[in-house]
Write a protein that holds these residues in place. Structure first.
Motif, PDB file in Angstrom:
ATOM      1  N   TRP A 188       0.830  -1.108  -0.123  1.00 52.80           N
ATOM      2  CA  TRP A 188      -0.008   0.219   0.009  1.00 52.80           C
ATOM      3  C   TRP A 188       0.853   1.296  -0.088  1.00 52.80           C
ATOM      4  O   TRP A 188       0.510   2.117  -0.891  1.00 52.80           O
ATOM      5  CB  TRP A 188      -0.913  -0.089   1.336  1.00 52.80           C
ATOM      6  N   ARG A 189       1.908   1.066   0.803  1.00 53.99           N
ATOM      7  CA  ARG A 189       2.604   2.449   0.632  1.00 53.99           C
ATOM      8  C   ARG A 189       3.437   2.758  -0.585  1.00 53.99           C
ATOM      9  O   ARG A 189       3.373   3.811  -1.001  1.00 53.99           O
ATOM     10  CB  ARG A 189       4.006   2.405   1.822  1.00 53.99           C
ATOM     11  N   ARG A 190       3.605   1.615  -1.374  1.00 52.06           N
ATOM     12  CA  ARG A 190       4.271   1.865  -2.822  1.00 52.06           C
ATOM     13  C   ARG A 190       3.129   2.300  -3.817  1.00 52.06           C
ATOM     14  O   ARG A 190       3.226   3.245  -4.564  1.00 52.06           O
ATOM     15  CB  ARG A 190       4.738   0.487  -3.071  1.00 52.06           C
ATOM     16  N   ILE A 191       1.782   1.971  -3.432  1.00 53.92           N
ATOM     17  CA  ILE A 191       0.715   2.387  -4.344  1.00 53.92           C
ATOM     18  C   ILE A 191       0.559   3.870  -4.070  1.00 53.92           C
ATOM     19  O   ILE A 191       0.387   4.788  -4.774  1.00 53.92           O
ATOM     20  CB  ILE A 191      -0.463   1.508  -4.108  1.00 53.92           C
ATOM     21  N   LEU A 192       0.206   4.233  -2.524  1.00 53.25           N
ATOM     22  CA  LEU A 192       0.013   5.554  -2.167  1.00 53.25           C
ATOM     23  C   LEU A 192       1.254   6.482  -2.497  1.00 53.25           C
ATOM     24  O   LEU A 192       1.089   7.617  -2.993  1.00 53.25           O
ATOM     25  CB  LEU A 192      -0.249   5.829  -0.704  1.00 53.25           C
ATOM     26  N   GLY A 193       2.343   6.018  -2.435  1.00 52.20           N
ATOM     27  CA  GLY A 193       3.335   6.787  -2.861  1.00 52.20           C
ATOM     28  C   GLY A 193       3.361   7.277  -4.503  1.00 52.20           C
ATOM     29  O   GLY A 193       4.155   8.263  -4.874  1.00 52.20           O
ATOM     30  N   SER A 194       2.713   6.629  -5.272  1.00 49.72           N
ATOM     31  CA  SER A 194       2.662   7.025  -6.855  1.00 49.72           C
ATOM     32  C   SER A 194       1.847   7.799  -6.914  1.00 49.72           C
ATOM     33  O   SER A 194       1.588   8.611  -8.030  1.00 49.72           O
ATOM     34  CB  SER A 194       2.244   5.587  -7.532  1.00 49.72           C
ATOM     35  N   VAL A 195       0.795   8.137  -5.860  1.00 52.53           N
ATOM     36  CA  VAL A 195      -0.112   9.479  -6.171  1.00 52.53           C
ATOM     37  C   VAL A 195       0.433  10.582  -5.768  1.00 52.53           C
ATOM     38  O   VAL A 195       0.979  11.071  -4.601  1.00 52.53           O
ATOM     39  CB  VAL A 195      -1.397   8.966  -5.203  1.00 52.53           C
ATOM     40  N   ARG A 196       0.373  11.513  -6.712  1.00 47.36           N
ATOM     41  CA  ARG A 196       0.836  12.930  -6.416  1.00 47.36           C
ATOM     42  C   ARG A 196      -0.330  14.002  -6.383  1.00 47.36           C
ATOM     43  O   ARG A 196      -0.244  14.874  -5.895  1.00 47.36           O
ATOM     44  CB  ARG A 196       1.686  13.419  -7.816  1.00 47.36           C
TER      45      ARG A 196
END
Length: 298
Positions: A267-275
């Motif tokens: 999830w951190r990886r997915i959330l980190g992709s959101v700008r």
């Protein structure tokens, strides 16, 4: 027949084509944010910009959807702003839905991650009694990342329910009223789903009518509301029925998936992709904006 057609048109609400308003042209399916209204070829046209930065112009008038409802686009009042109430706000200038581009008043102004025009130096508002509830922590973190600055300035608190099964009980405990509104965002809110049944039951709760708004997106999990292109995917994996959506998604992507720590890392990886809002699906954007409007009304 012509009289009937004109009568049908009169029933369609008029909506000023204010900068940033997101609409869909029903004939072409083009979805975009309003950049402006201008004269062309003896008529007025509205110029829209889609999420890829492409622009197209369409004749002003009928044939548009706004938040899924037919509207007649009309020219905005000269000098009208793009705030929720039509007057300047401290903090952000909102247009009711997702926005695109930059302010075109001579000097570009900073925008929040949700696309709202920002006013630097504004103070956060004291938290309102009204709340926005979401199903889980990941939903709350995603909304906080994109709308956090707006929510702080509006004084709106987002709280995770950690599951929607006892939504009716949560509403009974909260005791919603005109001064204590609740906006609820549910995953997988589609006809016939368990969530739709939960929503129907919850809206029969005392005080819910007019004070509770339950909306949702079509995805089984909020992860899928992140545009897959941000992770280098053409589409999110299809997870077999009976398999946990998070575990199945991570497994299909070839990411670690066996432990809670693996899921948290994924999830951190997915959330980190959101700008910004541009990295989320429109089906989530409109619902969150509508809930914010609902709990801040008045």
């Amino acid at each position: 027949m012509e009289e009937r057609r004109r009568a049908q048109y009169r029933e369609i609400p008029k909506r000023p084509a204010e900068t940033g308003l997101v609409v869909e042209d029903t004939a072409s399916g083009w979805v975009g944010a309003v950049l402006g209204v201008e004269a062309a070829g003896g008529m007025h046209v509205v110029r829209l910009e889609d999420r890829h930065g492409r622009t197209r112009s369409f004749p002003l008038g009928h044939g548009f959807l706004c938040e899924g409802e037919p509207v007649e686009l009309i020219a905005p009042t000269p000098g009208a702003g793009t705030t929720r109430s039509g007057t300047a706000q401290s903090g952000t200038a909102r247009s009711g839905t997702a926005r695109s581009g930059t302010a075109r008043s001579g000097t570009a102004r900073r925008r929040t991650a949700s696309g709202s025009l920002a006013v630097d130096g504004a103070r956060a508002r004291t938290a309102r009694a009204s709340r926005i509830w979401v199903e889980g922590l990941h939903d709350a973190e995603l909304i906080e990342k994109v709308w956090g600055e707006d929510l702080s300035l509006e004084g709106v608190v987002v709280e995770p329910l950690h599951g929607a099964d006892d939504l009716t009980g949560a509403l009974a405990e909260f005791e919603p009223s005109a001064q204590r509104r609740v906006g609820v965002l549910l995953d997988h809110l589609v006809p016939g789903s368990k969530e739709s049944q939960i929503a129907e039951a919850a809206m029969r709760s005392p005080g819910a009518r007019g004070n509770v708004l339950i909306l949702g997106h079509p995805y089984v999990d909020v992860w899928q509301a992140v545009r897959p292109e941000r992770l280098g995917l053409q589409a999110w994996p299809q997870v077999p029925r009976g398999t946990d959506i998070k575990v199945g998604t991570l497994q299909a992507l070839g990411w670690p998936h066996r432990t809670r720590a693996d899921i948290a890392q994924g999830w951190r990886r997915i959330l980190g992709s959101v700008r910004s809002y541009a990295d989320l699906e429109a089906s989530l954007l409109g619902r969150v904006e509508e809930l914010i409007d609902f709990v801040t009304a008045g």
